[in-house]
Design a protein around this motif. Structure first.
Motif, mmCIF file in Angstrom:
data_model
loop_
_atom_site.group_PDB
_atom_site.id
_atom_site.type_symbol
_atom_site.label_atom_id
_atom_site.label_comp_id
_atom_site.label_asym_id
_atom_site.label_seq_id
_atom_site.Cartn_x
_atom_site.Cartn_y
_atom_site.Cartn_z
ATOM 1 N N PRO A 34 13.471 7.125 -5.153
ATOM 2 C CA PRO A 34 12.754 6.127 -5.964
ATOM 3 C C PRO A 34 13.056 4.693 -5.572
ATOM 4 C CG PRO A 34 14.575 7.066 -7.213
ATOM 5 C CD PRO A 34 14.464 7.873 -5.954
ATOM 6 N N PHE A 35 14.228 4.468 -4.914
ATOM 7 C CA PHE A 35 14.601 3.101 -4.575
ATOM 8 C C PHE A 35 14.062 2.673 -3.207
ATOM 9 C CE2 PHE A 35 16.741 -0.587 -5.751
ATOM 10 C CZ PHE A 35 17.517 -1.082 -4.715
ATOM 11 N N LEU A 36 13.434 3.604 -2.468
ATOM 12 C CA LEU A 36 12.947 3.276 -1.135
ATOM 13 C C LEU A 36 11.916 2.150 -1.122
ATOM 14 C CD1 LEU A 36 12.915 3.831 1.891
ATOM 15 C CD2 LEU A 36 11.220 5.638 1.477
ATOM 16 N N PRO A 37 10.901 2.132 -1.994
ATOM 17 C CA PRO A 37 9.951 1.008 -1.992
ATOM 18 C C PRO A 37 10.623 -0.344 -2.223
ATOM 19 C CG PRO A 37 9.054 2.830 -3.244
ATOM 20 C CD PRO A 37 10.485 3.177 -2.956
ATOM 21 N N LEU A 38 11.600 -0.388 -3.145
ATOM 22 C CA LEU A 38 12.324 -1.638 -3.385
ATOM 23 C C LEU A 38 13.087 -2.071 -2.138
ATOM 24 C CD1 LEU A 38 13.812 -0.999 -6.938
ATOM 25 C CD2 LEU A 38 11.918 -2.494 -6.368
ATOM 26 N N MET A 39 13.707 -1.113 -1.478
ATOM 27 C CA MET A 39 14.459 -1.423 -0.275
ATOM 28 C C MET A 39 13.535 -1.949 0.817
ATOM 29 S SD MET A 39 17.106 1.009 1.833
ATOM 30 C CE MET A 39 15.829 2.155 2.361
ATOM 31 N N MET A 40 12.351 -1.360 0.940
ATOM 32 C CA MET A 40 11.394 -1.808 1.947
ATOM 33 C C MET A 40 10.941 -3.239 1.680
ATOM 34 S SD MET A 40 9.135 1.687 2.335
ATOM 35 C CE MET A 40 7.957 0.958 3.477
ATOM 36 N N VAL A 41 10.688 -3.542 0.414
ATOM 37 C CA VAL A 41 10.278 -4.906 0.052
ATOM 38 C C VAL A 41 11.393 -5.897 0.385
ATOM 39 C CG1 VAL A 41 9.696 -6.439 -1.872
ATOM 40 C CG2 VAL A 41 8.664 -4.172 -1.739
ATOM 41 N N LEU B 179 0.837 -1.204 0.000
ATOM 42 C CA LEU B 179 0.000 0.000 0.000
ATOM 43 C C LEU B 179 0.871 1.253 0.000
ATOM 44 C CD1 LEU B 179 -2.962 0.956 0.106
ATOM 45 C CD2 LEU B 179 -2.739 1.047 2.601
ATOM 46 N N TRP B 180 1.925 1.240 0.814
ATOM 47 C CA TRP B 180 2.849 2.373 0.833
ATOM 48 C C TRP B 180 3.514 2.556 -0.528
ATOM 49 C CZ3 TRP B 180 4.558 6.510 3.484
ATOM 50 C CH2 TRP B 180 5.772 7.057 3.078
ATOM 51 N N SER B 181 3.991 1.454 -1.119
ATOM 52 C CA SER B 181 4.718 1.535 -2.380
ATOM 53 C C SER B 181 3.853 2.061 -3.514
ATOM 54 C CB SER B 181 5.284 0.158 -2.756
ATOM 55 O OG SER B 181 6.159 -0.318 -1.754
ATOM 56 N N GLN B 182 2.593 1.640 -3.535
ATOM 57 C CA GLN B 182 1.712 1.974 -4.649
ATOM 58 C C GLN B 182 0.991 3.305 -4.476
ATOM 59 O OE1 GLN B 182 1.621 0.223 -7.512
ATOM 60 N NE2 GLN B 182 3.211 -1.070 -6.594
ATOM 61 N N VAL B 183 0.776 3.728 -3.230
ATOM 62 C CA VAL B 183 -0.057 4.906 -2.992
ATOM 63 C C VAL B 183 0.703 6.019 -2.274
ATOM 64 C CG1 VAL B 183 -2.180 5.778 -1.943
ATOM 65 C CG2 VAL B 183 -2.123 3.459 -2.922
ATOM 66 N N PHE B 184 1.172 5.739 -1.079
ATOM 67 C CA PHE B 184 1.638 6.809 -0.204
ATOM 68 C C PHE B 184 3.047 7.305 -0.528
ATOM 69 C CE2 PHE B 184 -1.606 4.616 2.381
ATOM 70 C CZ PHE B 184 -2.473 5.692 2.544
ATOM 71 N N HIS B 185 3.878 6.437 -1.126
ATOM 72 C CA HIS B 185 5.253 6.869 -1.382
ATOM 73 C C HIS B 185 5.286 8.086 -2.311
ATOM 74 C CE1 HIS B 185 9.589 6.637 -1.948
ATOM 75 N NE2 HIS B 185 9.364 6.803 -3.239
ATOM 76 N N ASN B 186 4.592 7.990 -3.431
ATOM 77 C CA ASN B 186 4.578 9.120 -4.370
ATOM 78 C C ASN B 186 3.908 10.342 -3.769
ATOM 79 O OD1 ASN B 186 5.905 7.706 -6.399
ATOM 80 N ND2 ASN B 186 4.012 6.926 -7.296
#
Length: 514
Positions: free
Chosen positions: A484-491, A469-476
């Motif tokens: 830009p690499f934060l969602p990948l790092m979180m996963v 949910l964070w990666s798809q909605v809240f990050h942007n």
């Protein structure tokens, strides 16, 4: 399910046919650079003689798989000119792929999966064990990670996993010579399975060669060695004749690529990097002059092998020693008590060790242990609980591979469908077992209340939803185009927690029960 129980082979074929229909629906989907790699290898092995396969540098997609896979590409190329002559012409055209062009390559992957089906059919009924539950076989054939990696991203892991499962089938049946030869053929097809070689060596040496008298044992050792050497000779002898062995091995083992692949595999080294970054931040805040390396991991690129700010440099030999150290308890067990019923678990654990501590690990390598573990996922309640968590985490960790918007519903639907299948199938299996046990014990209540998911697992899996949910909605919404690499790092970090748990669970199970 009743039909499955009555005729496991027929039901398994139908399950494979259903999976094939899904694969056909995935033909027009996104394809990665691996598609261009294999498309080039198809043309390379068809248009050039074998002596040029490992020295050709006319493309960036140089051949870096062992010879048997090159022969396999050559085999797949034979019918290609009937579809599109440009499939096997060099240089490979850069124009957009035609529909027949794309369809042919996709179908080669689906066709090669027949080896996986054959191996699963052989594993369906084991002469030394009870018949495997139909659901365990479906979990292999309908693996969402395998569908995503092979039939969307584009690779041939189904074919390679078929070879591995065939080898494991032979070992379970006590056909050690055939199992060793099949594994040698696998190594000559994809060298990344070398991580399982120590378990194979120890097990085959003890189970096949030792304890049968000196003369007979020595004879078996020579026979096994001759079989393995014959397979390697078939693969490598032509290139040895051409004087290309050094060039070939430099292609197979490019240690200069770095500790990490472009996208972080969720393994031990994720936490090593995070610790390094935390230490660098704290020390800089305390006034220390800590220089952040230019080739930062957070760029998600293949770069410097060890751009650490504080922690020691990691080298290939370090990762090799850690893999062997992690594998040692399993090797001890395989040496002291080599039982065929444990071989799938031991090999899966060895592949887990390679994934957790290896050098330049691809995130797709989780297939090497999740698929074999599906075969024993219903052996006990603990196995059910472990596999349910592991399979979801492993599949979710591959989500960043399919990064285009049009594939997003596909990967989500694949994971949700598989999760639902496991939930319904495991619940039904445990209910049936509990009813039988209750009837025997004449106890009050039903044992099925011992569910295969606990609160900790459910909370952890709910975290997967939160990360997505964070990666798809809240990050942007919060950062825009920054980080830009934060969602990948979180996963990677979050899935790394689940993978570390799986590795430790397997280790404890092996120490306690084998």
């Amino acid at each position: 399910m009743a039909a499955a129980a009555a005729s496991p082979s027929t039901a398994t074929v139908w399950a494979f046919a259903a999976a094939t229909c899904v694969k056909l629906l995935l033909v027009p989907t996104y394809r990665s650079t691996d598609f261009d790699v294999h498309r080039y290898w198809l043309a390379l092995t068809h248009a050039l003689p074998a002596r040029q396969w490992y020295v050709d540098a006319s493309s960036e997609w140089t051949l870096d798989y062992p010879p048997f896979f090159a022969y396999f590409s050559r085999l797949l190329s034979l019918a290609a000119p009937l579809v599109d002559a440009s499939l096997v012409s060099l240089p490979v055209p850069a124009a957009p792929h035609s529909s027949p062009y794309l369809l042919y390559l996709r179908l080669t992957v689906a066709f090669s999966d027949l080896l996986l089906l054959a191996s699963v059919l052989l594993l369906a009924v084991d002469a030394r064990r009870r018949q495997r539950p139909f659901l365990a076989l479906v979990l292999v054939l309908w693996s969402p990670a395998l569908l995503a990696v092979d039939h969307v991203h584009f690779q041939y892991n189904g074919f390679l996993m078929g070879l591995l499962l065939l080898s494991l089938h032979f070992l379970e049946q006590g056909k050690d010579l055939a199992g060793g030869v099949a594994f040698a053929a696998l190594l000559c097809s994809k060298h990344l399975f070398l991580v399982a070689a120590p378990v194979y060596f120890v097990y085959l040496f003890r189970h096949y060669c030792c304890g049968r008298g000196v003369v007979r044992g020595l004879g078996r050792l020579v026979l096994m060695g001759a079989g393995v050497v014959a397979i390697f000779a078939m693969a490598f002898a032509p290139f040895m004749y051409y004087g290309q062995m050094q060039q070939l091995f430099s292609r197979l083992f490019p240690f200069g690529r770095g500790l990490f692949h472009a996208y972080w595999a969720p393994n031990f080294w994720v936490f090593y990097i995070i610790l390094d970054k935390i230490l660098a931040y704290v020390l800089r805040r305390l006034g220390f002059n800590i220089e952040i390396p230019e080739a930062s991991f957070t760029r998600g690129l293949v770069g410097d092998s060890s751009p650490f700010a504080v922690l020691p440099k990691v080298t290939p030999i370090t990762t090799f020693l850690l893999v062997i150290l992690a594998m040692t308890p399993c090797l001890v067990k395989a040496f002291s008590n080599p039982q065929p019923k444990h071989i799938i678990r031991w090999v899966s654990y060895a592949c887990s060790c390679g994934f957790m501590f290896g050098w330049h690990v691809h995130e797709k390598a989780s297939l090497h242990f999740t698929i074999p573990l599906a075969l024993i996922a219903m052996d006990s309640l603990d196995d059910v609980r472990h596999y349910f968590l592991l399979s979801i985490v492993s599949c979710y960790s591959l989500f960043p591979l399919l990064f285009e918007n049009q594939e997003y519903p596909i990967k989500v639907l694949l994971l949700l469908t598989y999760s639902t299948l496991m939930w319904v199938g495991f619940s039904s299996h445990l209910s049936a077992n509990s009813a039988r046990e209750e009837k025997k014990a004449n106890a009050s209540g039903i044992i099925v209340k011992q569910k295969f998911t606990g609160w900790i697992s459910l909370w952890y899996l709910s975290g997967v939803f939160a990360i997505e949910l964070w990666s798809q909605v809240f990050h942007n919404y919060v950062f825009g185009d920054r980080l830009p690499f934060l969602p990948l790092m979180m996963v990677s970090v979050y899935c790394g927690v689940g993978m570390m748990y799986s590795w430790m669970w397997q280790l404890l199970w092996i120490v306690r029960h084998t």
